[in-house]
Design a protein around this motif. Sequence first.
Motif, short mmCIF file in Angstrom:
data_model
loop_
_atom_site.label_atom_id
_atom_site.label_comp_id
_atom_site.label_asym_id
_atom_site.label_seq_id
_atom_site.Cartn_x
_atom_site.Cartn_y
_atom_site.Cartn_z
N CYS A 143 -26.93 20.93 -9.68
CA CYS A 143 -26.14 22.12 -9.37
C CYS A 143 -24.67 21.71 -9.28
N TYR A 144 -23.79 22.61 -9.70
CA TYR A 144 -22.36 22.29 -9.73
C TYR A 144 -21.57 23.26 -8.86
N GLY A 145 -20.71 22.71 -8.02
CA GLY A 145 -19.81 23.53 -7.23
C GLY A 145 -18.67 24.04 -8.08
N THR A 146 -17.81 24.85 -7.47
CA THR A 146 -16.70 25.46 -8.21
C THR A 146 -15.33 25.01 -7.72
N THR A 147 -15.27 24.29 -6.61
CA THR A 147 -13.98 23.90 -6.03
C THR A 147 -13.39 22.70 -6.76
N ALA A 148 -12.20 22.89 -7.31
CA ALA A 148 -11.51 21.80 -7.98
C ALA A 148 -10.97 20.82 -6.95
N LEU A 149 -10.79 19.58 -7.36
CA LEU A 149 -10.30 18.53 -6.46
C LEU A 149 -9.00 18.92 -5.77
N ILE A 150 -8.04 19.45 -6.50
CA ILE A 150 -6.74 19.77 -5.92
C ILE A 150 -6.87 20.81 -4.81
N ASP A 151 -7.82 21.73 -4.96
CA ASP A 151 -8.02 22.76 -3.95
C ASP A 151 -8.72 22.21 -2.71
N ALA A 152 -9.55 21.18 -2.90
CA ALA A 152 -10.20 20.54 -1.75
C ALA A 152 -9.21 19.66 -0.98
N LEU A 153 -8.23 19.07 -1.69
CA LEU A 153 -7.26 18.20 -1.04
C LEU A 153 -6.16 18.98 -0.32
N ARG A 154 -5.86 20.18 -0.80
CA ARG A 154 -4.72 20.94 -0.25
C ARG A 154 -4.79 21.11 1.27
N PRO A 155 -5.92 21.54 1.84
CA PRO A 155 -5.94 21.70 3.31
C PRO A 155 -5.92 20.40 4.09
N LEU A 156 -6.06 19.27 3.41
CA LEU A 156 -6.05 17.98 4.09
C LEU A 156 -4.64 17.44 4.31
N LEU A 157 -3.65 18.05 3.66
CA LEU A 157 -2.27 17.60 3.79
C LEU A 157 -1.72 17.99 5.17
N PRO A 158 -0.87 17.15 5.74
CA PRO A 158 -0.25 17.50 7.02
C PRO A 158 0.55 18.79 6.89
N ARG A 159 0.46 19.63 7.93
CA ARG A 159 1.22 20.86 7.92
C ARG A 159 2.70 20.57 8.13
N GLN A 160 3.52 21.24 7.32
CA GLN A 160 4.97 21.02 7.40
C GLN A 160 5.56 21.80 8.58
#
Length: 292
Positions: free
Chosen positions: A275-292
């Motif tokens: 089975c394959y998910g739909t979330t691209a890597l960049i979208d999974a990484l985005r919330p992991l970035l420190p909030r500005q």
Amino acid sequence: MFAIVGAAGNVGYATARALREANVPVRAIVRDAAKVARLREIGCDIAIADLRDAKALATAIGDVDAVQIILPAALQAQDIKGEMHRAIESLAGALEQATPGRLLAISDYGAHVADDIGMPTVFHAFEERLGRINGHKLILRSAEHMHNWGRAIPVAMASGILPSFHDPLDKVFPTIAAPDLGLIAAGLLMRPASERNLEIVHAEGPRRYSAQDVAAALSELVGRTITAQAVPRSQWKEAFERGVSASTADLLIRTNDAQNKGGLVDVESDASEVCYGTTALIDALRPLLPRQ
């Protein structure tokens, strides 16, 4: 009624939410009562039970139609394999007492390999123990979670270098966003049970990524160049032990050696369903970035 053990985690919550959106009743089983707010908000019944207490866990599971379980990894444990094997026995004991109609267990890519290849080998034992439990069992083997890269993001942002234990850097490997895994699990729980006593399904993201792909995604997100760099094998132990126990470091070293060798921490060769998910890597990484 479907029970989700570990419903407060990323995977468990995603499964619970998908089931509730399908108007399926869910019993969310958690260890920490402080983490139930968002589960109550989506309409879950709540049960509190410690994974290490088989009797309490069996009571929490009760007479449900199906149960989803996940094996936690305490990365700071001095004896992580011992801790995980005790959790396996507790889970199995609870399931033998509760006897749910169906069981879905989250496992790991590479769990089919009998040789010692680190973390997948613990899940090999997990699957073997579950195999001795009566009833229909569905093993959902998961690729590495995309959010694991979050541990390296602070270093990458500070230095412009993304340290990687994946080597070579351009080699693609399977990975998945944890919420996608939960959604896939919910879909499998809701489909009719197979006549087979045991089903094995693999789950990974929409495509495979390399360490260089991770660096490129981070570069796009932060607006400056980040370059992937392989951590020398001789430095792995020291690097891992900055964040986890020595026993966990040993487990992760074996796992990364197997991943870099290729063909081991992967889909089993005769697997019939992926089975394959739909979330691209960049979208999974985005919330992991420190909030500005």
